[in-house]
Scaffold this motif. Structure first.
Motif, PDB file in Angstrom:
ATOM      1  N   PRO A   1      49.043  38.571  37.455  1.00  0.00           N
ATOM      2  CA  PRO A   1      48.912  39.731  38.355  1.00  0.00           C
ATOM      3  C   PRO A   1      50.169  39.996  39.167  1.00  0.00           C
ATOM      4  O   PRO A   1      50.452  41.151  39.487  1.00  0.00           O
ATOM      5  CB  PRO A   1      47.728  39.366  39.263  1.00  0.00           C
TER       6      PRO A   1
ATOM      7  N   VAL B   1      49.389  43.535  49.054  1.00  0.00           N
ATOM      8  CA  VAL B   1      50.051  42.509  48.234  1.00  0.00           C
ATOM      9  C   VAL B   1      49.038  41.453  47.787  1.00  0.00           C
ATOM     10  O   VAL B   1      48.999  41.048  46.623  1.00  0.00           O
ATOM     11  CB  VAL B   1      51.200  41.842  49.023  1.00  0.00           C
TER      12      VAL B   1
ATOM     13  N   GLN C   1      42.114  41.062  41.075  1.00  0.00           N
ATOM     14  CA  GLN C   1      42.304  41.761  39.801  1.00  0.00           C
ATOM     15  C   GLN C   1      41.180  41.571  38.808  1.00  0.00           C
ATOM     16  O   GLN C   1      41.273  42.028  37.687  1.00  0.00           O
ATOM     17  CB  GLN C   1      43.607  41.280  39.161  1.00  0.00           C
TER      18      GLN C   1
ATOM     19  N   PHE D   1      52.586  45.409  42.200  1.00  0.00           N
ATOM     20  CA  PHE D   1      52.762  44.260  43.086  1.00  0.00           C
ATOM     21  C   PHE D   1      54.161  44.272  43.705  1.00  0.00           C
ATOM     22  O   PHE D   1      54.328  44.054  44.913  1.00  0.00           O
ATOM     23  CB  PHE D   1      52.525  42.946  42.325  1.00  0.00           C
TER      24      PHE D   1
ATOM     25  N   GLU E   1      43.096  31.858  46.980  1.00  0.00           N
ATOM     26  CA  GLU E   1      42.873  32.083  45.559  1.00  0.00           C
ATOM     27  C   GLU E   1      42.222  30.862  44.908  1.00  0.00           C
ATOM     28  O   GLU E   1      41.316  30.986  44.087  1.00  0.00           O
ATOM     29  CB  GLU E   1      44.202  32.417  44.876  1.00  0.00           C
ATOM     30  N   VAL E   2      42.655  29.688  45.307  1.00  0.00           N
ATOM     31  CA  VAL E   2      42.121  28.459  44.722  1.00  0.00           C
ATOM     32  C   VAL E   2      40.689  28.195  45.187  1.00  0.00           C
ATOM     33  O   VAL E   2      39.854  27.693  44.441  1.00  0.00           O
ATOM     34  CB  VAL E   2      43.046  27.265  45.071  1.00  0.00           C
TER      35      VAL E   2
ATOM     36  N   ALA F   1      49.476  32.700  43.750  1.00  0.00           N
ATOM     37  CA  ALA F   1      50.319  33.388  44.743  1.00  0.00           C
ATOM     38  C   ALA F   1      51.794  33.018  44.644  1.00  0.00           C
ATOM     39  O   ALA F   1      52.557  33.235  45.577  1.00  0.00           O
ATOM     40  CB  ALA F   1      49.806  33.149  46.161  1.00  0.00           C
TER      41      ALA F   1
ATOM     42  N   LEU G   1      46.854  42.816  45.008  1.00  0.00           N
ATOM     43  CA  LEU G   1      47.552  43.121  43.752  1.00  0.00           C
ATOM     44  C   LEU G   1      48.122  41.863  43.114  1.00  0.00           C
ATOM     45  O   LEU G   1      48.305  41.812  41.908  1.00  0.00           O
ATOM     46  CB  LEU G   1      48.693  44.100  44.008  1.00  0.00           C
ATOM     47  N   GLY G   2      48.395  40.841  43.922  1.00  0.00           N
ATOM     48  CA  GLY G   2      49.154  39.700  43.422  1.00  0.00           C
ATOM     49  C   GLY G   2      48.327  38.482  43.087  1.00  0.00           C
ATOM     50  O   GLY G   2      48.887  37.418  42.873  1.00  0.00           O
ATOM     51  N   THR G   3      47.008  38.604  43.049  1.00  0.00           N
ATOM     52  CA  THR G   3      46.171  37.428  42.791  1.00  0.00           C
ATOM     53  C   THR G   3      45.118  37.729  41.747  1.00  0.00           C
ATOM     54  O   THR G   3      44.792  38.888  41.485  1.00  0.00           O
ATOM     55  CB  THR G   3      45.447  36.969  44.070  1.00  0.00           C
ATOM     56  N   ARG G   4      44.560  36.677  41.219  1.00  0.00           N
ATOM     57  CA  ARG G   4      43.465  36.810  40.272  1.00  0.00           C
ATOM     58  C   ARG G   4      42.244  37.451  40.911  1.00  0.00           C
ATOM     59  O   ARG G   4      41.577  38.275  40.317  1.00  0.00           O
ATOM     60  CB  ARG G   4      43.050  35.428  39.779  1.00  0.00           C
TER      61      ARG G   4
ATOM     62  N   TYR H   1      49.279  29.865  35.227  1.00  0.00           N
ATOM     63  CA  TYR H   1      49.436  30.682  36.439  1.00  0.00           C
ATOM     64  C   TYR H   1      49.385  29.798  37.689  1.00  0.00           C
ATOM     65  O   TYR H   1      48.509  28.953  37.836  1.00  0.00           O
ATOM     66  CB  TYR H   1      48.309  31.714  36.464  1.00  0.00           C
TER      67      TYR H   1
ATOM     68  N   LEU I   1      47.298  32.777  51.116  1.00  0.00           N
ATOM     69  CA  LEU I   1      46.810  33.492  49.935  1.00  0.00           C
ATOM     70  C   LEU I   1      46.632  32.543  48.754  1.00  0.00           C
ATOM     71  O   LEU I   1      45.643  32.639  48.012  1.00  0.00           O
ATOM     72  CB  LEU I   1      47.801  34.606  49.589  1.00  0.00           C
ATOM     73  N   ALA I   2      47.569  31.621  48.580  1.00  0.00           N
ATOM     74  CA  ALA I   2      47.435  30.637  47.498  1.00  0.00           C
ATOM     75  C   ALA I   2      46.169  29.812  47.691  1.00  0.00           C
ATOM     76  O   ALA I   2      45.401  29.574  46.753  1.00  0.00           O
ATOM     77  CB  ALA I   2      48.664  29.727  47.454  1.00  0.00           C
TER      78      ALA I   2
END
Lengths: 237, 237
Positions: free
Chosen positions: A138, B151, B160, A144, B118-119, A104, B154-157, A101, B114-115
């Motif tokens: 996700p 978004v 979720q 999404f 997430e990291v 984003a 819904l679009g990231t770990r 994964y 967002l990336a």
């Protein structure tokens, strides 16, 4: 800028099997297709060569590759030096978010597609996400995609012309035609549209000349898909 | 990857006045702040130097600049060779989407933030958009920010984990603390937090050494803001 009069779809194209079928589906509608790939520090640049071949073979009007810098944030086997898992059964893949994964990723890819859509007046962006085989990601799920479509229409000129209310139908549609299909169904759909799967590459860990490893999650899902579709994978011949 | 235990905010930092105040507000909460800038083919790289100065002066824990390729799509005075308008009154600026609009820019910037969130496990992303003075930009409005927050979750770990339903409160918040403030109120807020506005640059068409032109929309809005705030702009001294 007025919307372009030619019905246009931006198609995200990775060089893999799913996005090739997505492009073929978009082309079958008669739309002019603008194919968009990303050079994001993949370990295997052979993917980008496959994307260029697929774009040409399937009649994309134009193919652009945008260079982006996801390595700056790390966090995935596809851009870091984490070991790609080998020979995992499908139920193990489905148990969680895969190590492959990229954070984003689809949000970033769709954002660039949105910029191009806005400049060209494209009414559709097509992405080959698939919630069946990639349930662990996700950003491959219907909720999404719907949420991004809302962003696309609120965050651009196209979505905002004429003082339209935010509840009006979207002017930019995010289309994910494979989202509910199994890998076998995707392959059958591609074959019916004349996709040459020998041009595509799915492997996370290819050898010399792009030869698929046969052991990573992507190779295993692809082989199972061709078997279930009753077809031979030309990339492994 | 488990969320980072240090409360963290990703702050989008342009080198301008608004994002400097946004960073100061985030720092005042005690959060660790990770500042993110973009090299997107701006004609004036002096903005990136200003961003680095502001990050340092306001105590950002880290500052990264991601290079992206918006020029590939064109469509704006800030990346193309369109003439920047001069000496427009504020009511003319408000009449439509400015020519300095970059397609899908905030969507792209937030996607990269967002990336990184997430990291790093950051729970907040802060963006200095402002719906009062920049009412012409579709991606500066509250509905856009809310849609992107959806978004993000819904679009990231992060959004979720633990099988949370999509109606649960967001785990990644998109914060736009200036969105309802006038330029004067933003300046007053920054002054109360000790922001040195002499480090920032707003001009769309700066001269040698980053000297503001005094005639573009950004210079006019900035000057009006300082006047209304009863303050002197140190950048023009």
């Amino acid at each position: 800028m007025p919307p372009d009069p030619v019905p246009t779809t931006i198609v995200l194209l990775s060089g893999g099997l799913d996005s090739a079928v997505t492009l073929a589906i978009a082309r079958a509608t008669g739309d002019r297709c603008l194919a968009l790939s990303f050079d994001y520090g993949q370990r295997h640049r052979i993917e980008l060569e496959a994307a260029a071949r697929v774009a040409r073979a399937l009649g994309a009007h134009e193919h652009r590759t945008v260079r982006i810098d996801l390595r700056a944030f790390g966090g995935s086997a596809l851009t870091d030096e984490i070991t790609v898992p080998r020979d995992r059964p499908a139920h193990a893949m489905a148990a969680g978010i895969p190590v492959t994964y990229v954070p984003a990723r689809n949000t970033i890819f769709l954002s660039f597609a949105l910029a191009w859509a806005e400049v060209t007046g494209a009414a559709r962006i097509a992405i080959g996400v698939n919630a069946v085989d990639f349930s662990g990601y996700p950003d491959c799920r219907p909720a999404f995609i719907e949420a991004f479509e809302r962003v696309a229409n609120l965050g651009t000129r196209l979505g905002q012309e004429d003082g339209r209310s935010t509840s009006a139908p979207p002017r930019i549609a995010i289309e994910a035609p494979l989202i509910h299909l199994s890998k076998a169904a995707i392959i059958q759909r591609g074959l019916s549209l004349g996709v040459d799967f020998g041009l595509t590459i799915s492997c996370y860990d290819p050898g010399a000349g792009g030869r698929p490893c046969g052991h990573c999650d992507a190779c295993i899902l692809r082989a199972a898909g061709f078997a279930a579709a009753g077809a031979v994978d030309p990339a492994t011949r």
